[in-house]
Scaffold this motif. Structure first.
Motif, PDB file in Angstrom:
ATOM      1  N   LEU A  76      53.893   5.262  -6.076  1.00  0.00           N
ATOM      2  CA  LEU A  76      52.627   5.628  -5.442  1.00  0.00           C
ATOM      3  C   LEU A  76      52.756   5.604  -3.919  1.00  0.00           C
ATOM      4  O   LEU A  76      52.279   6.497  -3.227  1.00  0.00           O
ATOM      5  N   GLY A  77      53.436   4.586  -3.403  1.00  0.00           N
ATOM      6  CA  GLY A  77      53.618   4.487  -1.957  1.00  0.00           C
ATOM      7  C   GLY A  77      54.383   5.665  -1.387  1.00  0.00           C
ATOM      8  O   GLY A  77      53.959   6.274  -0.398  1.00  0.00           O
ATOM      9  N   PHE A  78      55.483   6.037  -2.025  1.00  0.00           N
ATOM     10  CA  PHE A  78      56.307   7.127  -1.500  1.00  0.00           C
ATOM     11  C   PHE A  78      55.606   8.479  -1.617  1.00  0.00           C
ATOM     12  O   PHE A  78      55.721   9.326  -0.726  1.00  0.00           O
ATOM     13  N   VAL A  79      54.867   8.695  -2.721  1.00  0.00           N
ATOM     14  CA  VAL A  79      54.113   9.946  -2.867  1.00  0.00           C
ATOM     15  C   VAL A  79      53.038  10.041  -1.786  1.00  0.00           C
ATOM     16  O   VAL A  79      52.832  11.093  -1.183  1.00  0.00           O
ATOM     17  N   THR A  80      52.353   8.937  -1.521  1.00  0.00           N
ATOM     18  CA  THR A  80      51.309   8.918  -0.497  1.00  0.00           C
ATOM     19  C   THR A  80      51.889   9.217   0.879  1.00  0.00           C
ATOM     20  O   THR A  80      51.339  10.022   1.641  1.00  0.00           O
ATOM     21  N   VAL A  81      53.009   8.577   1.198  1.00  0.00           N
ATOM     22  CA  VAL A  81      53.653   8.806   2.499  1.00  0.00           C
ATOM     23  C   VAL A  81      54.102  10.259   2.620  1.00  0.00           C
ATOM     24  O   VAL A  81      53.876  10.908   3.655  1.00  0.00           O
ATOM     25  N   ALA A  82      54.722  10.795   1.565  1.00  0.00           N
ATOM     26  CA  ALA A  82      55.219  12.173   1.618  1.00  0.00           C
ATOM     27  C   ALA A  82      54.083  13.150   1.850  1.00  0.00           C
ATOM     28  O   ALA A  82      54.190  14.076   2.668  1.00  0.00           O
ATOM     29  N   ARG A  83      52.968  12.961   1.146  1.00  0.00           N
ATOM     30  CA  ARG A  83      51.826  13.855   1.316  1.00  0.00           C
ATOM     31  C   ARG A  83      51.242  13.733   2.727  1.00  0.00           C
ATOM     32  O   ARG A  83      50.912  14.733   3.366  1.00  0.00           O
ATOM     33  N   ALA A  84      51.099  12.490   3.199  1.00  0.00           N
ATOM     34  CA  ALA A  84      50.522  12.282   4.533  1.00  0.00           C
ATOM     35  C   ALA A  84      51.398  12.892   5.614  1.00  0.00           C
ATOM     36  O   ALA A  84      50.888  13.495   6.567  1.00  0.00           O
ATOM     37  N   ARG A  85      52.698  12.779   5.490  1.00  0.00           N
ATOM     38  CA  ARG A  85      53.595  13.298   6.531  1.00  0.00           C
ATOM     39  C   ARG A  85      53.602  14.821   6.564  1.00  0.00           C
ATOM     40  O   ARG A  85      53.914  15.420   7.582  1.00  0.00           O
ATOM     41  N   ARG A  86      53.242  15.447   5.431  1.00  0.00           N
ATOM     42  CA  ARG A  86      53.160  16.915   5.406  1.00  0.00           C
ATOM     43  C   ARG A  86      51.789  17.416   5.839  1.00  0.00           C
ATOM     44  O   ARG A  86      51.606  18.617   6.029  1.00  0.00           O
ATOM     45  N   SER A  87      50.797  16.531   5.934  1.00  0.00           N
ATOM     46  CA  SER A  87      49.426  16.935   6.237  1.00  0.00           C
ATOM     47  C   SER A  87      49.275  17.165   7.734  1.00  0.00           C
ATOM     48  O   SER A  87      49.377  16.254   8.520  1.00  0.00           O
ATOM     49  N   THR A  88      49.009  18.423   8.111  1.00  0.00           N
ATOM     50  CA  THR A  88      48.843  18.725   9.537  1.00  0.00           C
ATOM     51  C   THR A  88      47.545  19.448   9.835  1.00  0.00           C
ATOM     52  O   THR A  88      47.009  19.325  10.930  1.00  0.00           O
ATOM     53  N   ASN A  89      47.022  20.206   8.904  1.00  0.00           N
ATOM     54  CA  ASN A  89      45.845  21.020   9.239  1.00  0.00           C
ATOM     55  C   ASN A  89      44.791  21.021   8.133  1.00  0.00           C
ATOM     56  O   ASN A  89      44.173  22.045   7.873  1.00  0.00           O
TER      57      ASN A  89
END
Length: 196
Positions: A178-191
């Motif tokens: 869950l932690g890694f999926v959350t981080v991956a999604r957040a790091r791709r979120s720009t707009n």
């Protein structure tokens, strides 16, 4: 819903371990988690602290600063977790047993697995507020709705096959996932659209 799904990985997984391995075995795991109590409080406090900061940064269009806040928070919590584990193994077990109970000596080997669960929790706690700030609560809920039941099944199978070690290991895998999926999604979120 989001909170309920989060709890499914920790407390609900613990109930499964207790049901399969017995209350005494689950008690052993809980004793191993005692040194991490301060980390758990820090995780809860961090969410409360950084959520409004994230909303402000995202509303101002400063995604980079919002992500930096998440990175610092995650790094701090993971660092504290690792420090607590190292300190718990450095301090003589007999002294720790005076603080936590006589069961500490048998519980201590489970501490690293418990710590991995806290590392996963730290990652999702640090980056989850960012996702909520950019309007991605539905992604968080969906992800947890998938990972939580998988984790419960893994805990059940792990506890059944490998007793407390398998159950605790499965909890760690679920929390880290869950932690890694959350981080991956957040790091791709720009707009994404900002939630007002």
């Amino acid at each position: 819903m989001d909170f309920t799904l989060t709890q499914a990985i920790g407390p609900a997984g613990g109930l499964v371990i207790a049901a399969v391995c017995g209350a005494a075995a689950y008690g052993t795991l809980r004793v191993a988690q005692l040194p991490l109590a301060a980390v758990q409080i820090a995780i809860m406090g961090t969410i409360s602290l950084i959520q409004p900061l994230m909303v402000v940064q995202v509303s101002q269009g400063d995604m980079a600063q919002a992500k930096k806040i998440a990175l610092v928070a995650a790094g701090g919590m993971v660092g504290v977790t690792l420090f607590v584990v190292a300190a718990s193994f450095t301090v003589p077990a007999q002294f720790m047993a005076l603080i936590f109970s006589d069961d500490w000596i048998t519980s201590r080997p489970l501490l690293p697995l418990a710590a991995l669960s806290f590392v996963g929790g730290s990652l999702s706690a640090a980056y989850g507020p960012f996702l909520r700030a950019v309007g991605q609560l539905s992604f968080e809920v969906f992800t947890k709705a998938v990972i939580a039941p998988i984790t419960i099944v893994l805990v059940l199978v792990g506890a059944w096959l490998f007793s407390i070690w398998g159950g605790a290991g499965a909890q760690a895998v679920g929390a880290l996932g869950l932690g890694f999926v959350t981080v991956a999604r957040a790091r791709r979120s720009t707009n994404f659209q900002v939630v007002e």
